[in-house]
Write an enzyme that holds these catalytic residues in place. Structure first.
Site, PDB file in Angstrom:
ATOM      1  N   THR A   4       0.861  -1.183   0.000  1.00  0.00           N
ATOM      2  CA  THR A   4       0.000   0.000   0.000  1.00  0.00           C
ATOM      3  C   THR A   4       0.897   1.231   0.000  1.00  0.00           C
ATOM      4  O   THR A   4       1.606   1.481   0.976  1.00  0.00           O
ATOM      5  CB  THR A   4      -0.908   0.003   1.242  1.00  0.00           C
ATOM      6  OG1 THR A   4      -1.597  -1.240   1.291  1.00  0.00           O
ATOM      7  CG2 THR A   4      -1.901   1.145   1.188  1.00  0.00           C
ATOM      8  N   LYS A  32       0.535   4.749   8.939  1.00  0.00           N
ATOM      9  CA  LYS A  32       1.166   5.060   7.642  1.00  0.00           C
ATOM     10  C   LYS A  32       0.072   5.275   6.585  1.00  0.00           C
ATOM     11  O   LYS A  32       0.081   6.245   5.841  1.00  0.00           O
ATOM     12  CB  LYS A  32       2.091   3.890   7.290  1.00  0.00           C
ATOM     13  CG  LYS A  32       2.811   3.941   5.954  1.00  0.00           C
ATOM     14  CD  LYS A  32       2.198   3.132   4.828  1.00  0.00           C
ATOM     15  CE  LYS A  32       2.037   1.668   4.998  1.00  0.00           C
ATOM     16  NZ  LYS A  32       1.449   0.964   3.857  1.00  0.00           N
ATOM     17  N   LYS A  71      -7.149   1.563  -3.327  1.00  0.00           N
ATOM     18  CA  LYS A  71      -6.706   0.877  -2.101  1.00  0.00           C
ATOM     19  C   LYS A  71      -6.808   1.817  -0.892  1.00  0.00           C
ATOM     20  O   LYS A  71      -7.301   1.442   0.180  1.00  0.00           O
ATOM     21  CB  LYS A  71      -5.263   0.385  -2.292  1.00  0.00           C
ATOM     22  CG  LYS A  71      -4.583  -0.121  -1.044  1.00  0.00           C
ATOM     23  CD  LYS A  71      -5.259  -1.352  -0.450  1.00  0.00           C
ATOM     24  CE  LYS A  71      -4.736  -1.635   0.951  1.00  0.00           C
ATOM     25  NZ  LYS A  71      -5.440  -2.691   1.638  1.00  0.00           N
TER      26      LYS A  71
END
Ligand SMILES: NC(=O)c1ccc[n+]([C@@H]2O[C@H](COP(=O)([O-])OP(=O)(O)OC[C@H]3O[C@@H](n4cnc5c(N)ncnc54)[C@H](OP(=O)(O)O)[C@@H]3O)[C@@H](O)[C@H]2O)c1
Length: 290
Positions: free
Chosen positions: A92, A237, A168
């Site tokens: 990701t 993150k 995503k």
């Protein structure tokens, strides 16, 4: 197909095993070499360097933690990829990093595909991930047998790798909001002496059937935060990547800030390696529940 696989963390180990089960010829590489041993036992060849994982491979996949890791690996990959080999980033990553990596590969004449995945390590282990490839159609097409070995469904994002990244990140954003909502609802019923398991059943056998509410409702009702699929550290993150993508697009995402704060509190409390569902405990504590 002959495929290189770089990054043998929680997800990468499971995904490489799916590729092997699918009959592919897999060469694995991990920065910390010890993690490759179990893949060698499962039939993979172990490369000693990124360059070695590229030799003769038709595609080289990366499943590394964050943008910095991808950028580091990309600079070596660019030098080592044989002509025509497709680099595929499956972690990701932020839209900015994906655009930069795509441009770096394009300069070297290499068609780049971003193919982030949907699902926790359990889904990766079963070859049941959702896979979201974005990139030149011909390069995506060539990788389909690999995606089929790792996933149960491929969702085409289009020709731009950053479109895949946006899908995503948006999916993770909605999931983060769902976990926050379950945590808030769970804290409310606990104030009225409700058994968390009963509320979990009310949600999942009522309006909120489906994997997100089932999986995270179970973790939260059982307070099973040590059974780690996705860490607080990686979730923070992603929350930052989601907000950065929104900033770039001049788009407010008010709910993202709410759950990002929960994750920050969990980090501050030393829970960075627990499952990110622990944001429900942060909410519970904010209301005086333990
Ligand atoms: N876990 C999930 O549920 C899930 C689901 C979907 C997507 N993702 C995404 O998938 C990616 C991997 O997640 P994970 O849970 O597998 O993470 P993880 O268990 O922490 O593994 C991270 C991997 O990245 C490697 N790495 C980190 N920094 C590196 C660097 N500078 N150079 C080379 N390799 C580096 C690590 O190598 P070492 O072993 O040497 O540290 C390890 O192989 C992340 O982007 C995550 O957001 C995770």
């Amino acid at each position: 197909m002959k495929v290189g696989f770089i990054g043998l963390g929680r997800m990468g180990r499971a995904m490489s095993r799916s590729l092997l089960r699918g009959g592919h010829d897999v060469v694995v590489y991990n920065r910390t070499p010890e993690k490759a041993a179990e893949l060698a036992e499962a039939g993979a060849r172990v490369a000693q360097s990124i360059a070695e994982s590229c030799e003769g491979s038709e595609a080289v996949m990366t499943m590394v933690a964050n943008d910095e890791a991808l950028e580091e690996v990309t600079s070596q990959l660019r030098e080592s990829l044989p002509a025509g080999t497709v680099p595929v980033a499956m972690g990701t990553h932020g839209v900015g990093a994906i655009k930069a990596v795509a441009a770096a590969h394009a300069e070297a004449g290499q068609p780049f595909v971003a193919a982030p995945v949907l699902g926790r390590p359990e889904a990766a282990e079963e070859g049941a991930l959702g896979i979201v490839p974005g990139g030149p159609a011909e390069a995506v097409e060539r990788c389909l047998p690999l995606f089929e070995a790792m996933g149960k469904r491929t969702f085409r994002a289009g020709e731009l790798p950053e479109s895949a990244s946006a899908i995503k990140l948006a999916n993770n954003f909605v999931l983060g909001c769902a976990i926050e909502a379950i945590g808030e609802g769970m804290a409310l019923v606990r104030k009225y002496d409700v058994d968390p398991q009963v509320f979990h059943e009310v949600l999942t056998e009522g309006l909120f059937a489906g994997p997100a509410y089932n999986t995270y409702g179970r973790i939260i009702s059982a307070e099973d935060y040590d059974h780690v699929g996705f860490t607080v550290e990686l979730a923070l993150k992603d929350a930052n990547l989601i907000l950065a993508a929104a900033d770039l697009a001049r788009l407010p995402l008010p709910s993202a800030n709410v759950y990002r704060d929960r994750l920050l509190t969990a980090m501050a409390e030393g829970d960075d390696q627990k499952d990110w569902a622990i944001m429900a405990r942060v909410q519970a504590r904010s209301g005086g529940l333990e």
